[in-house]
Write an enzyme that holds these catalytic residues in place. Sequence first.
Site, PDB file in Angstrom:
ATOM      1  CB  CYS A 178      15.806  28.848  13.625  1.00  0.00           C
ATOM      2  SG  CYS A 178      15.808  29.081  15.017  1.00  0.00           S
ATOM      3  CG  ASN A 198      20.472  29.890  17.618  1.00  0.00           C
ATOM      4  OD1 ASN A 198      19.334  30.874  16.778  1.00  0.00           O
ATOM      5  ND2 ASN A 198      19.810  29.140  18.252  1.00  0.00           N
ATOM      6  CG  HIS A 222      20.032  26.890  12.746  1.00  0.00           C
ATOM      7  ND1 HIS A 222      19.947  28.475  12.681  1.00  0.00           N
ATOM      8  CD2 HIS A 222      19.503  26.277  13.763  1.00  0.00           C
ATOM      9  CE1 HIS A 222      19.950  28.859  13.788  1.00  0.00           C
ATOM     10  NE2 HIS A 222      18.809  27.677  14.649  1.00  0.00           N
TER      11      HIS A 222
END
Length: 320
Positions: free
Chosen positions: A111, A277, A247
Amino acid sequence: MTGKIKGTGACPGDRLVTNEDLAEIVETSDEWIYSRTGIKTRYLSTGRGTSEMAAEASRRALENAGIHPEELDLILLATSTPEYCFPSSACQVQEKIGAVNAAAFDISAACSGFVFALQTACSFLASGSFQRILVIGADDLSKITDWSDRKTCVLFGDGAGAVVMEAEEGGLFRGVMHSDGRKGRVLTCLSRSEGNFLTGKKPEYGFTSMDGQEVFKFAVKKVPECIDQVLSDAEISKEEIRYYILHQANERIIEAVSKRLKEPIEKFPMNIREYGNTSAATIPILLDEMNRAGKLTRRDKIIMAGFGGGLTWGAVLLEW
Ligand code: ACO
């Protein structure tokens, strides 16, 4: 010499999936998912893989920048879900968009991948090695998700985001990147098991597995630390920052970072409610939304910060 973002583009998965839809396949509820994560929906891909979503996001970014694919001289693609061991997803995108003059390679930092790729691009631009770089974050997480595991399957979505960067005199860039391989077990996904004719093992494929509370603790500690580090390196105060684009893993993580930094939550844009996500794609998808909504003005100072498997984390300060 620094890098400037000249255009942005995004391409989410093609199918909207609600929390109620997931409650039909695992024992969960909209109330549980939304109250713990801030997620209401996500887009999953039913046909387009990582490289096709990445190529579409790239076409949109190039159009937004007014730059032709042949003018690109490097493509960096951050992903944890390539379709092939080789060729890289970046090479697939190169072919799909016709960027015939570009070198291309993938970056693997889960990520944090987009933030790591952006810093790699900025360093190349600053050194004068390249003039125009396409930076992509793309993940097709639904193919590495165990759809019977309610602890993880409610969190993720598929998508891609891209930015076109160009070398420019002056400007501002500071970045930090960190990794701690000792904590790798906190967030893992086996790509394929070891095995050859000597071991006799059959190939095995893994799914994402996560110690959610450890990830939470890691993120709320390390993200503010690396943002502070970037600000101090650049000798810039928090008040000068227009947005912190983090993020999009979890709304509660973002709220906790805002509190630790003592910065108002309004400076932390979010779209996790709609997209979930999407790993390396969260930051460029959000950036594209903000760009197209006219929320960014030239010379705005923004910080982008990522964190994820590895463990990895990092932050970039740029002037829009
Ligand atoms: N629906 C209903 N119940 C659930 C679900 C679900 N989807 N998932 C877990 N539960 C249950 C568990 O089984 C457990 O039940 P039990 O007490 O009877 O055993 C209970 O809910 C609590 O489970 P926990 O795992 O302790 O839940 P927690 O409150 O920690 O919330 C969460 C989980 C949201 C993942 C939290 O740990 C978190 O926010 N972690 C941050 C990690 C994160 O956001 N990761 C994103 C991906 S990683 C990245 O992007 C870097």
